[in-house]
Every structure is written in C-alpha cells, then in structure tokens.
Enzyme design. Structure first.
Site, PDB file in Angstrom:
ATOM      1  CD  GLU A 235       0.943  -3.968   9.945  1.00 48.16           C
ATOM      2  OE1 GLU A 235       1.954  -4.550  10.386  1.00 48.16           O
ATOM      3  OE2 GLU A 235       0.549  -4.073   8.763  1.00 48.16           O
TER       4      GLU A 235
ATOM      5  CG  HIS B  49       4.578  -3.989   7.959  1.00 43.82           C
ATOM      6  ND1 HIS B  49       4.185  -5.009   8.798  1.00 43.82           N
ATOM      7  CD2 HIS B  49       5.819  -4.316   7.520  1.00 43.82           C
ATOM      8  CE1 HIS B  49       5.151  -5.912   8.881  1.00 43.82           C
ATOM      9  NE2 HIS B  49       6.153  -5.512   8.113  1.00 43.82           N
TER      10      HIS B  49
ATOM     11  CB  CYS C 203       5.514  -8.185   5.874  1.00 43.15           C
ATOM     12  SG  CYS C 203       7.297  -7.844   5.896  1.00 43.15           S
TER      13      CYS C 203
END
Length: 243
Positions: A210, A208, A114
């Site tokens: 994660e 993202h 990001c």
C-alpha cells in the site's frame, strides 16, 4: 458494483474525534483497495466471545485483506517472548488468527500483508523469528530493499519474475514455514518476503504494497489481482445463487 473487500480492523485505544477506542484501517490500505476497483469495508471484530460467527460473516464478502500491525503474541506459536517483541492486544490476535483460519476454510480470495503474512504462517503451524538484526545486510525497518521472486510462481504471474524494490517495515519474519505454504519471494539475506497457500486462494507478502501502490507497478498489481479474484468469486456466487 465493486467487489466488497473485508479489511480486518485494527483496534485503537484512541482515535481523533472519538471519546473511546475504535476499530480502524490504514487510509493507504483503503486507497489501494479502492484504487484497484474494490470497495474496502472495515470488519469490526465484535464483542468478546463472538468469533464463532466470523466465518459466516466473512462468507458474505468477495475478498479479504489481512493487514499489518503490531507483533503477534509469541505464545500463539509456542515461543517465549523476545525482549524486543511488542505483542498486540490479545483480542486483536484472536481476531486475526480466526480471520486467517476462516479465509483458508472458506476459500475466500485474500491478500495478507506484513503481520497478516505472519498470522497466516502461524495458523498453518509455522513459527516466527521474533527480531531481525538491525545491523544486518538488508534494512527491514522503514526502508526500501529488493525482493526476488520465484519464477513460475503464482506471485510471478502477478508481479513478474524480475527483482523489484519494496517498502519494508517489520522486525519479525517467518522462521519455520507453515504447512501448505510455499515461499515465493525473499530478500538477499534470505528473509522470506512472500508465501502462497497451496490449497486456499491466499497470497501473502511481508512488505507493505500500500505504501507504493501509486508508483509501483508490482504493488499495484497485487491489489489488482485481489480485486480480480474477488470479482470472479462474486460472479461465481451469483451464478450459483441467482436472485
């Protein structure tokens, strides 16, 4: 021994349990690095004026993760601020930019996420689109959407060549592409979603990974790839400098 991954810390004015400010990392990011086999270590920026030491500090790690965060100050890429731009702390900008430059110069394996991708684009001479239309065809703020991957790219070798759904949370994006960067994924509205450096060992994504690490094969593969590259660097370093 797990490869040591430097997660560039985020400056936080207030942290639970601390009387003063702190240097933190998102737990999801640490979980993803650890789950892929790495040892996540938060890198503190250090006192003001000590960034010249950063390359030497990062050289001691096997890999680097440039995480997300707030907006990069537009002066960093030669632009006046948009009304919707919310710059981060200037020292955070300085740390992130220095870390990206060091990663490129040192050849340390890195994954940028990001804001991390936007920082990478900036140090390579690119610019950012400061605000995406919220009424556009693709929701980029706190929403899932599909990305398409360039066949034959390094990214495709990691996540495959088929389109897949990602977790998105950003209102800025790459505008003019930086030098030595190649676009390797995009959304249906042409927003750049991933780039790779043609000379350094850096892969960057706008979404993202994660967020969906535990359920998305592609996102898990991104962290697995970082750990594999870091492990290879660790092995090569030991061969060059045996104990």
């Amino acid at each position: 021994m797990r490869p040591r991954i430097a997660v560039i810390g985020r400056r936080a004015v207030s942290v639970s349990g601390l009387r003063f400010s702190g240097t933190i990392a998102a737990e999801a990011m640490g979980d993803a690095v650890f789950g892929a086999g790495g040892e996540p270590l938060i890198l503190h920026g250090g006192p003001r004026g000590r960034l010249a030491e950063l390359p030497g500090r990062l050289a001691g790690f096997d890999g680097v993760l440039l995480p997300g965060g707030a907006d990069l100050g537009p002066a960093r890429y030669g632009r006046e601020p948009h009304p919707m731009t919310r710059p981060d702390h200037d020292e955070q900008d300085a740390l992130d930019l220095a870390a990206a430059r060091a990663v490129i110069a040192l050849g340390v394996p890195a994954l940028a996420v990001c804001r991390g991708m936007q920082v990478l684009n900036t140090v390579c001479g690119g610019t950012l689109l400061q605000h995406l239309d919220e009424d556009g065809p693709v929701p980029h703020v706190d929403a899932p959407h599909e990305v398409s991957v360039e066949p034959g790219s390094r990214l495709a070798s990691v996540v495959g060549h088929r389109a897949f759904t990602v977790s998105s949370y950003h209102h800025q994006a790459v505008d003019r592409l930086g030098d030595a960067l190649r676009v390797v994924a995009w959304a249906s509205d042409s927003c750049v979603e991933a780039v790779e450096h043609t000379g350094a060992d850096v892969l960057a994504v706008q979404w993202h990974p994660e967020d969906l690490f535990g359920t998305s094969r592609q996102d898990a593969a991104l962290f697995g790839d970082l750990i594999e590259r870091a492990a290879a660097r660790r092995a090569a370093t030991r061969e060059e400098h045996p104990v």
